[in-house]
Motif scaffolding. Structure first.
Motif, PDB file in Angstrom:
ATOM      1  N   GLN A   1       0.831  -1.209   0.000  1.00  0.00           N
ATOM      2  CA  GLN A   1       0.000   0.000   0.000  1.00  0.00           C
ATOM      3  C   GLN A   1       0.868   1.262   0.000  1.00  0.00           C
ATOM      4  OE1 GLN A   1      -1.915   0.992   3.623  1.00  0.00           O
ATOM      5  NE2 GLN A   1      -3.604   2.100   2.661  1.00  0.00           N
ATOM      6  N   LYS A   2       1.909   1.265   0.809  1.00  0.00           N
ATOM      7  CA  LYS A   2       2.780   2.441   0.869  1.00  0.00           C
ATOM      8  C   LYS A   2       3.471   2.683  -0.470  1.00  0.00           C
ATOM      9  CE  LYS A   2       3.683   2.011   5.831  1.00  0.00           C
ATOM     10  NZ  LYS A   2       4.712   1.748   6.880  1.00  0.00           N
ATOM     11  N   ILE A   3       3.911   1.601  -1.117  1.00  0.00           N
ATOM     12  CA  ILE A   3       4.576   1.754  -2.420  1.00  0.00           C
ATOM     13  C   ILE A   3       3.604   2.314  -3.456  1.00  0.00           C
ATOM     14  CG2 ILE A   3       5.645   0.485  -4.327  1.00  0.00           C
ATOM     15  CD1 ILE A   3       6.838  -1.417  -2.283  1.00  0.00           C
ATOM     16  N   LEU A   4       2.387   1.784  -3.484  1.00  0.00           N
ATOM     17  CA  LEU A   4       1.400   2.254  -4.460  1.00  0.00           C
ATOM     18  C   LEU A   4       1.014   3.710  -4.213  1.00  0.00           C
ATOM     19  CD1 LEU A   4      -0.934  -0.867  -4.801  1.00  0.00           C
ATOM     20  CD2 LEU A   4       0.605   0.075  -6.535  1.00  0.00           C
ATOM     21  N   ASN A   5       0.809   4.054  -2.941  1.00  0.00           N
ATOM     22  CA  ASN A   5       0.460   5.447  -2.637  1.00  0.00           C
ATOM     23  C   ASN A   5       1.582   6.397  -3.050  1.00  0.00           C
ATOM     24  OD1 ASN A   5      -2.103   4.957  -1.605  1.00  0.00           O
ATOM     25  ND2 ASN A   5      -1.354   4.634   0.488  1.00  0.00           N
ATOM     26  N   ALA A   6       2.816   6.019  -2.762  1.00  0.00           N
ATOM     27  CA  ALA A   6       3.946   6.855  -3.176  1.00  0.00           C
ATOM     28  C   ALA A   6       4.033   6.925  -4.699  1.00  0.00           C
ATOM     29  CB  ALA A   6       5.239   6.290  -2.593  1.00  0.00           C
ATOM     30  N   LEU A   7       3.758   5.798  -5.369  1.00  0.00           N
ATOM     31  CA  LEU A   7       3.813   5.769  -6.832  1.00  0.00           C
ATOM     32  C   LEU A   7       2.772   6.707  -7.434  1.00  0.00           C
ATOM     33  CD1 LEU A   7       4.920   4.501  -9.436  1.00  0.00           C
ATOM     34  CD2 LEU A   7       3.195   2.687  -9.176  1.00  0.00           C
ATOM     35  N   TRP A   8       1.538   6.678  -6.883  1.00  0.00           N
ATOM     36  CA  TRP A   8       0.482   7.562  -7.431  1.00  0.00           C
ATOM     37  C   TRP A   8       0.863   9.028  -7.264  1.00  0.00           C
ATOM     38  CZ3 TRP A   8      -0.694   3.822  -9.914  1.00  0.00           C
ATOM     39  CH2 TRP A   8      -1.317   2.671  -9.489  1.00  0.00           C
ATOM     40  N   ILE A   9       1.438   9.378  -6.125  1.00  0.00           N
ATOM     41  CA  ILE A   9       1.809  10.777  -5.886  1.00  0.00           C
ATOM     42  C   ILE A   9       2.932  11.203  -6.839  1.00  0.00           C
ATOM     43  CG2 ILE A   9       2.847  12.354  -4.205  1.00  0.00           C
ATOM     44  CD1 ILE A   9       1.356  10.836  -2.025  1.00  0.00           C
ATOM     45  N   VAL A  10       3.952  10.338  -6.979  1.00  0.00           N
ATOM     46  CA  VAL A  10       5.076  10.676  -7.868  1.00  0.00           C
ATOM     47  C   VAL A  10       4.581  10.826  -9.307  1.00  0.00           C
ATOM     48  CG1 VAL A  10       7.232   9.816  -8.855  1.00  0.00           C
ATOM     49  CG2 VAL A  10       6.816   9.617  -6.397  1.00  0.00           C
TER      50      VAL A  10
ATOM     51  N   VAL B   1       6.879  -3.196 -11.342  1.00  0.00           N
ATOM     52  CA  VAL B   1       7.818  -4.295 -11.100  1.00  0.00           C
ATOM     53  C   VAL B   1       8.047  -4.494  -9.601  1.00  0.00           C
ATOM     54  CG1 VAL B   1      10.245  -4.992 -11.337  1.00  0.00           C
ATOM     55  CG2 VAL B   1       8.989  -4.144 -13.322  1.00  0.00           C
ATOM     56  N   ALA B   2       8.188  -3.393  -8.865  1.00  0.00           N
ATOM     57  CA  ALA B   2       8.401  -3.491  -7.421  1.00  0.00           C
ATOM     58  C   ALA B   2       7.218  -4.147  -6.727  1.00  0.00           C
ATOM     59  CB  ALA B   2       8.670  -2.101  -6.835  1.00  0.00           C
ATOM     60  N   VAL B   3       6.014  -3.733  -7.104  1.00  0.00           N
ATOM     61  CA  VAL B   3       4.812  -4.287  -6.473  1.00  0.00           C
ATOM     62  C   VAL B   3       4.663  -5.770  -6.816  1.00  0.00           C
ATOM     63  CG1 VAL B   3       2.295  -4.205  -6.453  1.00  0.00           C
ATOM     64  CG2 VAL B   3       3.610  -2.084  -6.348  1.00  0.00           C
ATOM     65  N   ILE B   4       4.826  -6.120  -8.084  1.00  0.00           N
ATOM     66  CA  ILE B   4       4.682  -7.523  -8.494  1.00  0.00           C
ATOM     67  C   ILE B   4       5.737  -8.389  -7.804  1.00  0.00           C
ATOM     68  CG2 ILE B   4       4.882  -9.110 -10.436  1.00  0.00           C
ATOM     69  CD1 ILE B   4       3.631  -6.982 -12.206  1.00  0.00           C
ATOM     70  N   THR B   5       6.964  -7.900  -7.750  1.00  0.00           N
ATOM     71  CA  THR B   5       8.026  -8.655  -7.086  1.00  0.00           C
ATOM     72  C   THR B   5       7.698  -8.886  -5.626  1.00  0.00           C
ATOM     73  OG1 THR B   5       9.687  -7.725  -8.584  1.00  0.00           O
ATOM     74  CG2 THR B   5      10.479  -8.698  -6.528  1.00  0.00           C
ATOM     75  N   LEU B   6       7.227  -7.845  -4.959  1.00  0.00           N
ATOM     76  CA  LEU B   6       6.887  -7.955  -3.541  1.00  0.00           C
ATOM     77  C   LEU B   6       5.736  -8.926  -3.326  1.00  0.00           C
ATOM     78  CD1 LEU B   6       7.797  -6.668  -0.854  1.00  0.00           C
ATOM     79  CD2 LEU B   6       5.951  -5.025  -1.128  1.00  0.00           C
ATOM     80  N   VAL B   7       4.725  -8.857  -4.176  1.00  0.00           N
ATOM     81  CA  VAL B   7       3.556  -9.739  -4.029  1.00  0.00           C
ATOM     82  C   VAL B   7       3.942 -11.192  -4.290  1.00  0.00           C
ATOM     83  CG1 VAL B   7       1.308 -10.321  -5.014  1.00  0.00           C
ATOM     84  CG2 VAL B   7       1.869  -7.937  -4.547  1.00  0.00           C
TER      85      VAL B   7
ATOM     86  N   LEU C   1      15.893 -20.038  -1.325  1.00  0.00           N
ATOM     87  CA  LEU C   1      16.322 -20.043  -2.716  1.00  0.00           C
ATOM     88  C   LEU C   1      15.245 -19.442  -3.616  1.00  0.00           C
ATOM     89  CD1 LEU C   1      18.640 -20.917  -4.554  1.00  0.00           C
ATOM     90  CD2 LEU C   1      17.496 -23.128  -4.836  1.00  0.00           C
ATOM     91  N   ALA C   2      13.972 -19.797  -3.373  1.00  0.00           N
ATOM     92  CA  ALA C   2      12.882 -19.289  -4.205  1.00  0.00           C
ATOM     93  C   ALA C   2      12.699 -17.785  -4.024  1.00  0.00           C
ATOM     94  CB  ALA C   2      11.588 -20.021  -3.860  1.00  0.00           C
ATOM     95  N   ILE C   3      12.753 -17.321  -2.785  1.00  0.00           N
ATOM     96  CA  ILE C   3      12.576 -15.882  -2.533  1.00  0.00           C
ATOM     97  C   ILE C   3      13.735 -15.096  -3.132  1.00  0.00           C
ATOM     98  CG2 ILE C   3      12.485 -14.131  -0.712  1.00  0.00           C
ATOM     99  CD1 ILE C   3      11.002 -16.164   1.007  1.00  0.00           C
ATOM    100  N   PHE C   4      14.955 -15.624  -2.993  1.00  0.00           N
ATOM    101  CA  PHE C   4      16.109 -14.970  -3.615  1.00  0.00           C
ATOM    102  C   PHE C   4      15.922 -14.887  -5.128  1.00  0.00           C
ATOM    103  CE2 PHE C   4      20.171 -15.485  -5.836  1.00  0.00           C
ATOM    104  CZ  PHE C   4      20.846 -14.357  -5.401  1.00  0.00           C
ATOM    105  N   SER C   5      15.420 -15.964  -5.742  1.00  0.00           N
ATOM    106  CA  SER C   5      15.219 -15.975  -7.195  1.00  0.00           C
ATOM    107  C   SER C   5      14.191 -14.933  -7.616  1.00  0.00           C
ATOM    108  CB  SER C   5      14.769 -17.368  -7.647  1.00  0.00           C
ATOM    109  OG  SER C   5      15.735 -18.346  -7.326  1.00  0.00           O
ATOM    110  N   VAL C   6      13.119 -14.789  -6.830  1.00  0.00           N
ATOM    111  CA  VAL C   6      12.078 -13.805  -7.157  1.00  0.00           C
ATOM    112  C   VAL C   6      12.668 -12.396  -7.140  1.00  0.00           C
ATOM    113  CG1 VAL C   6       9.947 -12.735  -6.347  1.00  0.00           C
ATOM    114  CG2 VAL C   6      10.156 -15.226  -6.383  1.00  0.00           C
ATOM    115  N   TYR C   7      13.409 -12.074  -6.097  1.00  0.00           N
ATOM    116  CA  TYR C   7      13.997 -10.734  -6.007  1.00  0.00           C
ATOM    117  C   TYR C   7      15.073 -10.525  -7.074  1.00  0.00           C
ATOM    118  CZ  TYR C   7      11.584  -9.640  -1.651  1.00  0.00           C
ATOM    119  OH  TYR C   7      10.616  -9.363  -0.726  1.00  0.00           O
ATOM    120  N   PHE C   8      15.789 -11.594  -7.406  1.00  0.00           N
ATOM    121  CA  PHE C   8      16.808 -11.487  -8.445  1.00  0.00           C
ATOM    122  C   PHE C   8      16.172 -11.164  -9.798  1.00  0.00           C
ATOM    123  CE2 PHE C   8      19.310 -13.544 -11.841  1.00  0.00           C
ATOM    124  CZ  PHE C   8      20.501 -12.854 -11.695  1.00  0.00           C
ATOM    125  N   ILE C   9      15.099 -11.890 -10.121  1.00  0.00           N
ATOM    126  CA  ILE C   9      14.402 -11.634 -11.387  1.00  0.00           C
ATOM    127  C   ILE C   9      13.803 -10.231 -11.390  1.00  0.00           C
ATOM    128  CG2 ILE C   9      12.442 -12.346 -12.813  1.00  0.00           C
ATOM    129  CD1 ILE C   9      12.996 -15.221 -11.915  1.00  0.00           C
TER     130      ILE C   9
END
Length: 368
Positions: free
Chosen positions: A56-65, A97-103, A135-143
């Motif tokens: 939510q914080k990322i999306l709110n900041a994104l809308w303002i920017v 990309v940030a939101v999808i990666t986090l989700v 390993l899976a979480i590292f791969s998600v953030y790497f991608i």
């Protein structure tokens, strides 16, 4: 006022639309966040929805920017519209990309957490799942990081190389000597060959004995008997010769060694040590049927060394586990010492003989 409105009518309407869109997006984000939060708290009682809050914080900041960037079109020249538009889409892309990666990372984390709980509930080994989770979480953030880098033309070559098969091999070969990769490979070897797993009691050396609590991409965590967490890099523990008290047969033989003086009765001392061990509740009968038929003692006691001032006796006592064996040893050492005191068996302590020259002896006498 009318002239001002007629002159800037389009600009004012555009600004109002931008502000309205930003407010609507923030409102929808808030509603969606509240709905997700309610569902989360229903399924995960007592846990904070940190990922949902961060999204939510990322999306709110994104809308303002994006809103400010959209309003900036009012004040820049038309020649700069193309660059501004590219920057607008760049920020939008990075935000998505940030939101999808986090989700995705959150979903992976939740799935593995649920699977680990089920494994523990079914009394199965969760070690592989815990390691694969990292390993899976590292791969998600790497991608996610690679996709973000692709947005920058100057860095696009690096991302494409890293994503390509040849690029992966080149990266691996380039950092093969680095400790980070050694730890990662060490963790994979531990999970693959299973010299130990989570929950096992292992001994790396005399100062590192405890229960394995976690195996990550970089290190293995051991909780020792002082309740301290020992963090050992996987590359280090992979090279060490360790003892796993839970690998295969869990029964543990404890050596109980005591030195007695040369003037003490050896047979009586052996009898006392055997009795005290056999009376302890943690002692297990490790004899075979043939040993029992031949009346072999439960606890074998033998003389193992003739030292300068002591005859060293050793008793071989078996327990169900390393923990039980440690308790048995501590209790039996105490009870044997008390029995030795009662029966007149002497446990020698170091003696030292001092040789003084005549002059030194005379000076001591004069002083006294």
């Amino acid at each position: 006022m009318t002239d001002f409105w007629n002159t800037n009518k389009q600009i004012i309407i555009y600004a109002i639309i931008v502000v309205a869109v930003v407010l609507v997006l923030r409102f929808l984000t808030k509603k969606f966040h509240d709905w997700l939060e309610r569902r989360w708290r229903q399924k995960h009682i007592g846990e904070e929805p940190s990922t949902i809050n961060l999204t939510q914080k990322i999306l709110n900041a994104l809308w303002i920017v994006l809103g400010f960037m959209a309003l900036a079109f009012i004040f820049i020249a038309k020649e700069q519209y193309e660059v501004a538009t590219q920057n607008f889409y760049l920020v939008l892309y990075l935000g998505i990309v940030a939101v999808i990666t986090l989700v995705v990372a959150s979903l992976v984390q939740t799935w593995f957490k649920r699977s680990i709980k089920e494994k523990i509930k079914d009394e199965q080994d969760p070690t592989s799942y815990k390691f694969l989770r990292y390993l899976a979480i590292f791969s998600v953030y790497f991608i996610g990081a690679i996709l973000a880098i692709l947005a920058f033309p100057s860095l696009r070559g690096i991302a494409q190389t890293a994503l390509g098969g040849a690029g992966v091999l080149a990266v691996v070969a380039g950092v093969a000597s680095q400790e980070a990769l050694a730890n990662l490979v060490g963790g994979i070897f531990i999970i693959s060959f299973k010299p130990f797993k989570i929950g096992d009691i292992i001994k790396v050396d005399s100062t590192m004995v405890g229960t394995v609590t976690d195996i990550t991409l970089r290190h293995t965590v051991i909780r020792n008997y002082e309740n301290k967490m020992i963090v050992i890099p996987n590359s280090v523990i992979n090279k060490e010769k360790l003892i796993n008290y839970d690998l295969g047969e869990r029964m543990c033989c404890e050596w109980i060694e005591i030195g007695i003086s040369y003037g003490s009765d050896i047979d009586l001392a052996k009898h006392i040590m055997r009795e005290e061990c056999e009376d302890h509740p943690n002692l297990m009968d490790h004899r075979s049927e043939l040993d029992k038929y031949n009346n072999k003692k439960k606890v074998i006691v033998r003389v193992i060394r003739l030292e300068d001032s002591a005859v060293t006796l050793r008793a071989w006592a078996w327990s169900a586990s390393f923990t039980d064996a440690f308790v048995l040893k501590c209790d039996v050492l105490e009870s044997i010492k008390k029995r030795f005191d009662k029966e007149g068996i002497e446990i020698p302590f170091p003696h030292r003989t001092l040789v003084l020259k005549k002059e030194q002896l005379e000076s001591l006498v004069l002083k006294n």
